[in-house]
Motif scaffolding. Structure first.
Motif, mmCIF file in Angstrom:
data_model
loop_
_atom_site.group_PDB
_atom_site.id
_atom_site.type_symbol
_atom_site.label_atom_id
_atom_site.label_comp_id
_atom_site.label_asym_id
_atom_site.label_seq_id
_atom_site.Cartn_x
_atom_site.Cartn_y
_atom_site.Cartn_z
ATOM 1 N N UNK A 152 -2.255 -5.379 -4.315
ATOM 2 C CA UNK A 152 -2.027 -3.958 -4.071
ATOM 3 C C UNK A 152 -3.265 -3.371 -3.411
ATOM 4 N N UNK A 153 -3.047 -2.589 -2.362
ATOM 5 C CA UNK A 153 -4.148 -1.951 -1.651
ATOM 6 C C UNK A 153 -4.176 -0.463 -1.982
ATOM 7 N N UNK A 154 -5.356 -0.002 -2.398
ATOM 8 C CA UNK A 154 -5.516 1.427 -2.684
ATOM 9 C C UNK A 154 -7.001 1.752 -2.605
ATOM 10 N N UNK A 155 -7.407 2.420 -1.548
ATOM 11 C CA UNK A 155 -8.823 2.701 -1.321
ATOM 12 C C UNK A 155 -9.365 3.774 -2.253
ATOM 13 N N UNK A 156 -10.639 3.632 -2.614
ATOM 14 C CA UNK A 156 -11.353 4.742 -3.245
ATOM 15 C C UNK A 156 -11.729 5.782 -2.195
ATOM 16 N N UNK A 175 0.867 -1.171 0.000
ATOM 17 C CA UNK A 175 0.000 0.000 0.000
ATOM 18 C C UNK A 175 0.906 1.223 0.000
ATOM 19 N N UNK A 176 1.241 1.666 -1.207
ATOM 20 C CA UNK A 176 2.302 2.667 -1.373
ATOM 21 C C UNK A 176 1.807 3.938 -2.050
ATOM 22 N N UNK A 177 0.498 4.134 -2.101
ATOM 23 C CA UNK A 177 -0.033 5.336 -2.722
ATOM 24 C C UNK A 177 -0.196 5.216 -4.225
ATOM 25 N N UNK A 178 -0.170 6.353 -4.908
ATOM 26 C CA UNK A 178 -0.331 6.404 -6.358
ATOM 27 C C UNK A 178 0.776 5.581 -7.019
ATOM 28 N N UNK A 179 0.380 4.771 -7.996
ATOM 29 C CA UNK A 179 1.296 3.788 -8.573
ATOM 30 C C UNK A 179 1.221 3.817 -10.093
ATOM 31 N N UNK A 180 2.378 3.793 -10.749
ATOM 32 C CA UNK A 180 2.435 3.659 -12.201
ATOM 33 C C UNK A 180 2.530 2.183 -12.572
ATOM 34 N N UNK A 181 2.136 1.841 -13.780
ATOM 35 C CA UNK A 181 2.095 0.426 -14.162
ATOM 36 C C UNK A 181 3.487 -0.193 -14.126
ATOM 37 N N UNK A 182 4.525 0.573 -14.484
ATOM 38 C CA UNK A 182 5.886 0.036 -14.442
ATOM 39 C C UNK A 182 6.284 -0.326 -13.007
#
Length: 318
Positions: free
Chosen positions: A159-163, A139-146
């Motif tokens: 990957x954890x990323x809440x709405x 859970x690392x925040x905004x993530x790019x596909x690479x």
């Protein structure tokens, strides 16, 4: 009730209008009974447990109004840079011994870049090598596909990323990034082959419509694990004086999420201490997963106590 629950068990997907009507017209006993039947049909008696470690604390550039780690608010939160491999392995081993099978590192900030991201990859590689049977989450925040691809290659599975809330209400919660940024991160993780865990927070001033809208967005995104947090008001944040939702309100929300997302893990997350003695009731109202141990900036239940409670209710830990 039997007809609509029968339909859901036979793969019918509720419309938003139907879900709202059920929530507003069914009493709690009826709603919980229906959610429990759907949970039993699709998920059986298995309960999924996960645990997290705060791997980088404070100094976050974002202005999310619920967050104690934001640089925009004075909360007295402990601040520290990215942890070492040794610290991460020690905590992961501790949680694994308790019988928890998912372990996540959580970092503050909009997202990790540069040396910090390289370092987190090294940590995950070390965790995967040391504990190959432990499912690793991030859970690392905004993530790019690479970046998502590199995480998967390092051994991360989820990957954890809440709405956090609905698209409509999100601009009232945060102004430094958008709802679309969050959706893009979820899709980037999925495109890299990662499972995604995503949910939101109750008690931040949202309406029932906001909760419903988020549930249907999660369904459209194909989210298989849905953590539902309850705001723990932190002094110094804009939501520091918010009242926590009542236990029945929390449980009814989790139950309607089960009906909307019948095949997903509906997960107790941060703030469930607001349920007090009603925590057990949630497992008979659609809940079948839990974040256990201490959370990011608050104290949770002891892992052994949660496992004991869940087993006493007749569930098995997956």
């Amino acid at each position: 009730m039997k007809n609509i629950i029968h339909d859901i068990i036979n793969d019918y997907s509720l419309t938003k209008e139907e879900a709202s009507q059920i929530y507003q017209s069914w009493n709690s006993d009826k709603l919980f009974e229906g959610a429990n039947a759907v949970r039993e049909h699709y998920m059986g008696n298995k309960v999924d447990l996960c645990t997290i470690m705060n791997a980088k604390s404070g100094r976050c550039s974002e202005d999310c109004k619920y967050c104690a780690q934001s640089i925009h608010y004075k909360t007295g939160i402990q601040e520290y840079p990215l942890i070492s491999k040794e610290e991460a392995i020690k905590r992961a081993e501790e949680n694994s011994r308790y019988g928890v099978h998912h372990f996540s590192l959580v970092t503050s900030g909009k997202g990790l870049t540069g040396k910090d991201f390289d370092q987190i990859i090294e940590i995950y590689e070390a965790l995967h090598a040391k504990l190959p049977n432990l499912r690793l989450c991030a859970s690392l925040g905004i993530l790019h596909v690479e970046q998502a691809i590199r995480l998967k290659e390092a051994g991360v599975t989820t990957y954890h990323h809440n709405l956090e809330t609905s698209r409509r209400y999100y601009r009232e919660v945060c102004t430094t990034h958008t709802y679309d940024d969050r959706v893009a991160t979820i899709k980037n993780a999925q495109n890299a082959g990662l499972a995604v865990c995503s949910g939101g927070i109750m008690g931040i001033g949202e309406t029932l419509e906001d909760r419903m809208d988020m549930a249907f967005d999660l369904r459209e995104l194909g989210i298989s694990s849905v953590p539902l947090n309850v705001l723990h008001p932190v002094a110094g944040t804009p939501y520091g004086d918010n009242e926590m939702p009542a236990p029945e309100d929390i449980l009814r929300t989790m139950a309607i999420y089960r009906l909307i997302l019948p095949k997903s893990y509906i997960r107790y997350a941060g703030g469930r201490m607001a349920l007090e003695e009603y925590q057990e009731k949630g497992f008979k109202a659609g809940v079948n997963a839990a974040l256990v141990g201490n959370y990011l900036t608050t104290i949770g239940n002891k892992i052994a106590d949660d496992i004991h409670m869940i087993c006493q209710l007749g569930f098995r830990i997956t």
